[in-house]
Write an enzyme that holds these catalytic residues in place. Structure first.
Site, PDB file in Angstrom:
ATOM      1  N   SER A 168       0.827  -1.208   0.000  1.00  0.00           N
ATOM      2  CA  SER A 168       0.000   0.000   0.000  1.00  0.00           C
ATOM      3  C   SER A 168       0.866   1.265   0.000  1.00  0.00           C
ATOM      4  O   SER A 168       1.657   1.473  -0.914  1.00  0.00           O
ATOM      5  CB  SER A 168      -0.953  -0.056   1.204  1.00  0.00           C
ATOM      6  OG  SER A 168      -1.828   1.020   1.173  1.00  0.00           O
ATOM      7  N   ASP A 192      -0.507  -3.688  -4.123  1.00  0.00           N
ATOM      8  CA  ASP A 192      -1.599  -2.724  -4.210  1.00  0.00           C
ATOM      9  C   ASP A 192      -1.157  -1.335  -3.717  1.00  0.00           C
ATOM     10  O   ASP A 192      -1.677  -0.829  -2.712  1.00  0.00           O
ATOM     11  CB  ASP A 192      -2.857  -3.203  -3.476  1.00  0.00           C
ATOM     12  CG  ASP A 192      -4.128  -2.643  -4.134  1.00  0.00           C
ATOM     13  OD1 ASP A 192      -4.120  -2.443  -5.367  1.00  0.00           O
ATOM     14  OD2 ASP A 192      -5.110  -2.375  -3.430  1.00  0.00           O
ATOM     15  N   HIS A 263      -8.022  -4.899  -0.905  1.00  0.00           N
ATOM     16  CA  HIS A 263      -6.713  -4.237  -0.821  1.00  0.00           C
ATOM     17  C   HIS A 263      -5.630  -5.220  -0.364  1.00  0.00           C
ATOM     18  O   HIS A 263      -4.523  -5.232  -0.907  1.00  0.00           O
ATOM     19  CB  HIS A 263      -6.845  -3.078   0.175  1.00  0.00           C
ATOM     20  CG  HIS A 263      -5.675  -2.142   0.205  1.00  0.00           C
ATOM     21  ND1 HIS A 263      -5.007  -1.722  -0.930  1.00  0.00           N
ATOM     22  CD2 HIS A 263      -5.064  -1.517   1.244  1.00  0.00           C
ATOM     23  CE1 HIS A 263      -4.034  -0.877  -0.578  1.00  0.00           C
ATOM     24  NE2 HIS A 263      -4.043  -0.747   0.733  1.00  0.00           N
TER      25      HIS A 263
END
Ligand SMILES: *[C@@H]1O[C@H](CO)[C@@H](O)[C@H](O)[C@H]1NC(C)=O
Ligand SMILES: *[C@@H]1O[C@H](CO)[C@@H](O)[C@H](O)[C@H]1NC(C)=O
Ligand SMILES: *[C@@H]1O[C@H](CO)[C@@H](O)[C@H](O)[C@H]1NC(C)=O
Ligand SMILES: *[C@@H]1O[C@H](CO)[C@@H](O)[C@H](O)[C@H]1NC(C)=O
Ligand SMILES: *[C@@H]1O[C@H](CO)[C@@H](O)[C@H](O)[C@H]1NC(C)=O
Length: 454
Positions: A168, A192, A263
């Protein structure tokens, strides 16, 4: 925006507390993440970074890795071996300042695969609570990491031997470390990469292909927490990159399912790819709709015949040079580990239709695995193609069923197919299985058994 984050903070604070408790109970004198608490945050938390080292010699007991360790005066220094590659794991935004629960699983997956140093970056003290403030902090974290990397190079590590894994927001932290080393780090894998506040950022401020010799990203939530634009040399978009199979869409589903399942899927699929029980390969395509419509079934043109594969192959198995940039590749996955799907191309030719119709195609394996797909048949198209993901290979599919599902809704009559073929892409030795001249009446499902030899 504000409301969304408040909602997420509230939701996450429920689940994460349980994680902290159970983790602390099981740890002896091994080093661990430091949790931030709200009080500390309000008092003006500084960005503090600490590093945990895991190697095959201390695979289940991390040692705190400080700059003094490098001096070879402390015992646990012995674990860092500068002739080996070093995996640097960087977590992302932590809503309530708790330790990420997946860290040791990811570290273990690397250590089982290769003899490497695994450095886990703990920047919880900068990564918690207000997302917009965290985004302000991330470059300072990158600078601190770069100081450590610089020192490691004076102890014999090469820049090329570093492989950063950024989850992330951690992907952009890794990207900025890469910028500081002018793209000379070996590899960055973005799991992601975060989207909010980065999608429209300058490439300098986010992960991009100039950050390392090889940059790859895996996209699983690009319509919400993840970034929707390609940021690597190659970008894997799983199931289109937005909604993942098995992550519930309903708001009545579990908190995890609702908030971060999509996610975090990038991380779980990557761990499976490291595990290496089956191949996760992607097909270059300009968009997901074209991929599903069977218009991107080969890697010949873009990759000289070798499709990029998730995992640890050099450059994800890409052999063309120079490396492409921002190359989007698509793949389908199943809903649970090991996530690999075989890509089956369904091709059928329908005889003239009076009006549009719908059929359901079902593929069934000997093991009982079943995959269903509804196809809309338009009057102006005779040949229809669709790519679907099936958990087993073509040679294990032993029956196909067709059902006239539009009979009621579209008031369609009988449908006649000149042929229906299924094949696995990219094309394998066993090319395709075909059946010709099929009539499907209303309310009368049709099925055919293949005689397989595998
Ligand atoms: C984390 O906790 C340890 C021990 O509790 C402490 O020595 C260390 O300074 C803390 N690290 C940070 C970054 O606050
Ligand atoms: C290693 O530690 C010793 C003693 O603490 C110190 O004198 C020396 O400068 C250190 N060396 C490096 C390279 O930091
Ligand atoms: C470091 O790794 C190299 C390569 O695997 C190995 O030959 C060497 O013995 C290792 N050094 C230590 C101190 O373990
Ligand atoms: C890794 O592989 C083992 C068996 O080979 C399997 O039990 C495990 O679930 C796999 N882990 C992941 C994350 O795919
Ligand atoms: C493509 O692959 C073939 C054989 O696998 C090889 O001979 C050829 O040099 C490759 N072409 C490029 C442009 O890499």
């Amino acid at each position: 925006m504000a409301l969304k984050w408040i909602k997420i903070l509230t939701l996450l604070s429920i689940g994460a507390t349980a994680v902290i408790v159970s983790d602390e109970a099981s740890k002896g004198k091994c080093a661990d993440f430091n949790n931030t608490i709200w009080i500390e945050y309000k008092q003006g938390t500084k960005v503090q970074v600490q590093y945990l080292l895991l190697t095959r010699k201390n695979a289940d007991c991390a040692s705190l890795f400080t700059q003094e360790c490098l001096n070879h005066t402390q015992q646990h220094t012995a674990y860092f071996n500068s002739t080996l590659n070093t995996i640097v794991i960087i977590h992302g935004y932590r809503a309530i300042g708790s330790k990420p629960s997946w860290v040791s699983g990811l570290a273990q997956a690397f250590l089982q695969k290769e003899d490497v140093n695994v450095l886990v970056v703990d920047w919880i003290y900068g990564a918690s609570f207000a997302y917009n403030l965290v985004v302000k902090n991330y470059k300072e974290v990158s600078v601190q990491i770069s100081v450590l990397i610089n020192q490691l190079t004076t102890y014999g590590s090469t820049l090329e031997s570093f492989h950063f894994i950024g989850v992330s927001l951690g992907a952009h932290v890794a990207g900025f470390v890469g910028t500081l080393f002018e793209g000379k780090l070996g590899r960055i894998t973005g799991l992601d990469p975060a989207g909010p506040m980065f999608k429209n950022a300058d490439p300098f401020d986010r992960l991009d292909p100039s950050d390392a010799m090889f940059v790859e990203a895996i996209h699983t939530d690009s319509d919400y927490f993840g970034i929707s634009i390609p940021v690597g040399h190659v970008d894997f978009f799983l199931n289109g990159g937005m909604d993942q199979t098995g992550c519930a869409r309903s708001k009545f589903a579990s908190m995890y399912g609702y908030v971060i399942c999509d996610h975090m899927r990038a991380l779980h699929v990557y761990m499976s790819a490291l595990n290496g029980s089956c191949a996760l390969t992607g097909f270059p395509c300009s968009n997901y709709e074209k991929f599903l419509a069977g218009q991107c079934i080969s890697c010949d043109e873009t990759f000289n015949g070798t499709c990029p594969q998730m995992g640890l192959l050099k450059n994800s198995g890409i052999t063309v040079s120079p490396l492409p940039k921002h190359e989007k590749v698509f793949l389908l996955t199943t809903s649970e580990a090991p996530f690999c799907a075989h890509h089956i191309l369904i091709e059928l030719k329908v005889s003239r239709l009076e009006k549009s119709a719908e059929v359901q195609v079902t593929l069934i394996s000997m093991s009982g695995a079943e995959t269903e797909q509804k196809l809309r048949l338009q009057t102006d198209e005779m040949i229809h193609k669709k790519v679907i993901g099936h958990p087993e290979c073509l040679c294990k599919i032993d029956s196909i069923q067709l059902k006239n599902t539009g009979a009621r809704f579209y008031r369609q009559g009988n449908i006649h197919f000149e042929y229906i073929c299924i094949s696995e892409i990219p094309k394998m030795r066993r090319s395709s299985l075909c059946v010709e001249n099929i009539n499907i009446g209303r309310g009368a499902p049709w099925s055919h058994d293949f005689i397989q030899v595998c």
